[in-house]
Write a protein that holds these residues in place. Structure first.
Motif, PDB file in Angstrom:
ATOM      1  N   ALA A  69     -58.461 -75.477  48.994  1.00  0.00           N
ATOM      2  CA  ALA A  69     -59.396 -75.168  50.075  1.00  0.00           C
ATOM      3  C   ALA A  69     -60.488 -76.231  50.145  1.00  0.00           C
ATOM      4  O   ALA A  69     -60.849 -76.719  51.231  1.00  0.00           O
ATOM      5  N   ARG A  70     -61.016 -76.616  48.986  1.00  0.00           N
ATOM      6  CA  ARG A  70     -62.072 -77.634  48.959  1.00  0.00           C
ATOM      7  C   ARG A  70     -61.523 -78.996  49.395  1.00  0.00           C
ATOM      8  O   ARG A  70     -62.203 -79.748  50.103  1.00  0.00           O
ATOM      9  N   THR A  71     -60.304 -79.318  48.983  1.00  0.00           N
ATOM     10  CA  THR A  71     -59.689 -80.586  49.393  1.00  0.00           C
ATOM     11  C   THR A  71     -59.549 -80.652  50.907  1.00  0.00           C
ATOM     12  O   THR A  71     -59.881 -81.662  51.543  1.00  0.00           O
ATOM     13  N   LEU A  72     -59.063 -79.587  51.505  1.00  0.00           N
ATOM     14  CA  LEU A  72     -58.855 -79.565  52.952  1.00  0.00           C
ATOM     15  C   LEU A  72     -60.167 -79.694  53.712  1.00  0.00           C
ATOM     16  O   LEU A  72     -60.239 -80.389  54.728  1.00  0.00           O
ATOM     17  N   ARG A  73     -61.205 -79.051  53.214  1.00  0.00           N
ATOM     18  CA  ARG A  73     -62.507 -79.185  53.868  1.00  0.00           C
ATOM     19  C   ARG A  73     -63.001 -80.637  53.808  1.00  0.00           C
ATOM     20  O   ARG A  73     -63.631 -81.128  54.756  1.00  0.00           O
ATOM     21  N   ALA A  74     -62.710 -81.318  52.709  1.00  0.00           N
ATOM     22  CA  ALA A  74     -63.096 -82.730  52.602  1.00  0.00           C
ATOM     23  C   ALA A  74     -62.317 -83.572  53.606  1.00  0.00           C
ATOM     24  O   ALA A  74     -62.870 -84.496  54.236  1.00  0.00           O
ATOM     25  N   TRP A  75     -61.017 -83.293  53.783  1.00  0.00           N
ATOM     26  CA  TRP A  75     -60.222 -84.042  54.761  1.00  0.00           C
ATOM     27  C   TRP A  75     -60.711 -83.797  56.184  1.00  0.00           C
ATOM     28  O   TRP A  75     -60.792 -84.727  56.991  1.00  0.00           O
ATOM     29  N   VAL A  76     -61.032 -82.523  56.500  1.00  0.00           N
ATOM     30  CA  VAL A  76     -61.546 -82.219  57.840  1.00  0.00           C
ATOM     31  C   VAL A  76     -62.857 -82.960  58.084  1.00  0.00           C
ATOM     32  O   VAL A  76     -63.081 -83.504  59.176  1.00  0.00           O
ATOM     33  N   ALA A  77     -63.726 -82.997  57.079  1.00  0.00           N
ATOM     34  CA  ALA A  77     -64.993 -83.722  57.224  1.00  0.00           C
ATOM     35  C   ALA A  77     -64.742 -85.198  57.492  1.00  0.00           C
ATOM     36  O   ALA A  77     -65.421 -85.816  58.334  1.00  0.00           O
ATOM     37  N   ASN A  78     -63.766 -85.789  56.800  1.00  0.00           N
ATOM     38  CA  ASN A  78     -63.418 -87.194  57.053  1.00  0.00           C
ATOM     39  C   ASN A  78     -62.939 -87.388  58.488  1.00  0.00           C
ATOM     40  O   ASN A  78     -63.318 -88.359  59.162  1.00  0.00           O
ATOM     41  N   LEU A  79     -62.081 -86.487  58.948  1.00  0.00           N
ATOM     42  CA  LEU A  79     -61.543 -86.597  60.310  1.00  0.00           C
ATOM     43  C   LEU A  79     -62.649 -86.469  61.347  1.00  0.00           C
ATOM     44  O   LEU A  79     -62.741 -87.269  62.284  1.00  0.00           O
ATOM     45  N   GLU A  80     -63.503 -85.477  61.177  1.00  0.00           N
ATOM     46  CA  GLU A  80     -64.567 -85.249  62.157  1.00  0.00           C
ATOM     47  C   GLU A  80     -65.572 -86.401  62.165  1.00  0.00           C
ATOM     48  O   GLU A  80     -66.106 -86.755  63.225  1.00  0.00           O
ATOM     49  N   ALA A  81     -65.823 -87.001  60.995  1.00  0.00           N
ATOM     50  CA  ALA A  81     -66.784 -88.105  60.924  1.00  0.00           C
ATOM     51  C   ALA A  81     -66.275 -89.354  61.639  1.00  0.00           C
ATOM     52  O   ALA A  81     -67.075 -90.207  62.040  1.00  0.00           O
ATOM     53  N   SER A  82     -64.959 -89.463  61.808  1.00  0.00           N
ATOM     54  CA  SER A  82     -64.373 -90.639  62.467  1.00  0.00           C
ATOM     55  C   SER A  82     -63.546 -90.226  63.681  1.00  0.00           C
ATOM     56  O   SER A  82     -62.525 -90.837  63.986  1.00  0.00           O
ATOM     57  N   TRP A  83     -64.005 -89.196  64.391  1.00  0.00           N
ATOM     58  CA  TRP A  83     -63.188 -88.604  65.448  1.00  0.00           C
ATOM     59  C   TRP A  83     -62.764 -89.587  66.543  1.00  0.00           C
ATOM     60  O   TRP A  83     -61.574 -89.655  66.881  1.00  0.00           O
ATOM     61  N   PRO A  84     -63.657 -90.375  67.131  1.00  0.00           N
ATOM     62  CA  PRO A  84     -63.201 -91.280  68.196  1.00  0.00           C
ATOM     63  C   PRO A  84     -62.132 -92.257  67.715  1.00  0.00           C
ATOM     64  O   PRO A  84     -61.138 -92.498  68.403  1.00  0.00           O
ATOM     65  N   ARG A  85     -62.338 -92.826  66.529  1.00  0.00           N
ATOM     66  CA  ARG A  85     -61.357 -93.788  66.017  1.00  0.00           C
ATOM     67  C   ARG A  85     -60.048 -93.082  65.661  1.00  0.00           C
ATOM     68  O   ARG A  85     -58.957 -93.606  65.926  1.00  0.00           O
ATOM     69  N   ALA A  86     -60.142 -91.903  65.034  1.00  0.00           N
ATOM     70  CA  ALA A  86     -58.929 -91.168  64.663  1.00  0.00           C
ATOM     71  C   ALA A  86     -58.098 -90.842  65.891  1.00  0.00           C
ATOM     72  O   ALA A  86     -56.871 -90.995  65.890  1.00  0.00           O
TER      73      ALA A  86
END
Length: 431
Positions: free
Chosen positions: A359-376
């Motif tokens: 659960a904690r790992t997935l939240r970290a991945w979501v945070a990474n995705l959201e922080a780079s949303w336009p580029r992703a």
């Protein structure tokens, strides 16, 4: 139509038989529902037509991927509030008759028709995998499924996973370490459980972008063979290995586990791969890995598990996951996995449940995705980025609510003498 939100809320509560725990904001600007709750935004009437033509998970998924519904506020809170009412309803909460004969559902369908308009079904988003036919888990079909999920683009995965490039559950201590720290600790834990020593031959099944292979070779001196069905992963892993100066210790192959013939190995790691195997092939998977180990060799099988169903025959794969994330992926209860490994001849020596870590790992991945949303979004597609955000956030909630778990199973091909050779004899994997 300035009251669309109220009409939608009323329809939903009639179908669910309970108050809606989220607020609704409709395309006409109207809102309805608890004032302090997360807001589910219905941006377009087309979303309702999707639900009319495909009620349930798939209709909602198509509307989400297309951007026709969204969440304003905490996505995790919205999913958590809806989980108990939608995805975790007790069997007796379901209609007792066929939906077409249920007056309540027929009335709801008429209401959706009035709100959404009587138009043909919208085309599914391009990111959707069309329904497959033919036998499950043939080599060709598995390769296509793996390509759909993993050949999204290495640059995209770099944004989501971070520098570790590990796409499986990290291992977090009680402190505030980084995702990279936790992934390194997970890889090291696997190596210790496998008892790796200099010169040991390790087969890494589903090697991904090479992180486990690199750690085992660099830190433990192992000779590693990594196999994957993804050509993009293999190319990326080979470059990393060359940059590390480890080409003499690691070989990466694009190969199916069923085609590996160069055993015996001292150890096998299978981290987040077995979910792709499928029940029709799981015994074959266990048999193949056993045959590739030397007597006394160890298998570390790191695998997501679902909770057992009261009626296992009624189990069905989540449609959103099957169509948009992991085509043909299947989860099995932990007990069934352990039993199959034992039936194949393995001696299961240890099982460690690490559900909270995922659960904690997935939240970290979501945070990474959201922080780079336009580029992703630019590296793949806006729809595919939305798939990943929903999939990872919903999975985090599922782990937190104990709907699914993840386990590391340590199993041994016991020698005929009956002595496993396991050291240490306790769970002190640090020796």
């Amino acid at each position: 139509m300035a009251d669309a939100a109220l009409r939608l809320t009323t329809l939903a509560e009639e179908v669910l038989g309970a108050p809606l725990p989220v607020r609704i904001r409709a395309w006409d600007g109207s809102e309805s529902g608890p004032p302090d709750a997360p807001v589910v935004v219905v941006r377009h009437r087309r979303a309702l037509r999707r639900l009319l033509w495909r009620p349930g998970e798939l209709g909602l998924a198509r509307a989400w991927v297309a951007g026709e519904i969204d969440v304003d506020g905490d996505l995790y809170e919205a999913l958590d509030r809806l989980a108990g009412l939608v995805w975790e309803r007790e069997p007796d909460a379901a209609p007792a008759v066929h939906p077409l004969r249920d007056p309540r559902l027929r009335a709801a369908a008429r209401g959706l028709l009035k709100l959404g308009g009587a138009l043909p079904p919208p085309a599914a988003p391009a990111e959707e995998v069309r329904r497959r036919t033919g036998p499950l888990h043939t080599k060709r079909r598995d390769k296509e499924a793996i390509s759909h999920h993993y050949d999204v683009g290495n640059d995209f995965y770099e944004l989501v996973l971070g520098p570790s490039m590990v796409y499986s559950c990290a291992y977090w201590d009680e402190g505030e370490g980084t995702l990279e720290d936790a992934q390194r600790d997970k890889l090291d834990l696997v190596c210790r459980k496998l008892g790796l020593a200099k010169g040991d031959r390790l087969l890494d099944v589903g090697c991904g972008w090479g992180s486990m292979a690199i750690h085992a070779a660099r830190e433990y001196g192992a000779q590693v063979t990594g196999i994957t069905l993804s050509r993009e992963q293999a190319a990326y892993a080979r470059k990393r290995i060359a940059d590390e100066g480890l080409t003499d210790r690691i070989e990466i192959r694009v190969q199916d586990y069923r085609d590996v013939r160069d055993g015996p190995y001292d150890a096998i790691s299978s981290i987040g791969m077995a979910e792709h195997v499928g029940q029709v092939r799981y015994r074959e998977y266990a048999d193949r890995l056993l045959s590739l180990l030397k007597p006394g060799g160890r298998l570390l099988n790191h695998q997501i598990a679902r909770r057992p169903e009261a009626d296992e025959a009624a189990y069905h794969v989540d449609e959103f996951i099957d169509r948009y994330v992991f085509p043909d992926g299947e989860l099995a209860p932990l007990g069934r996995t352990v039993a199959t490994l034992e039936e194949a001849g393995f001696e299961v020596r240890d099982v460690e449940a690490i559900r909270e870590h995922y659960a904690r790992t997935l939240r970290a991945w979501v945070a990474n995705l959201e922080a780079s949303w336009p580029r992703a979004s630019g590296l793949t597609s806006r729809g595919r980025a939305r798939v990943w955000r929903l999939y990872m956030a919903a999975s985090a909630v599922s782990f937190e609510r104990n709907r699914i778990g993840v386990n590391q199973i340590l199993a041994v091909r016991t020698p005929t003498t009956g002595e496993s050779g396991l050291r240490p004899r306790t769970r002190d994997w640090r020796g």
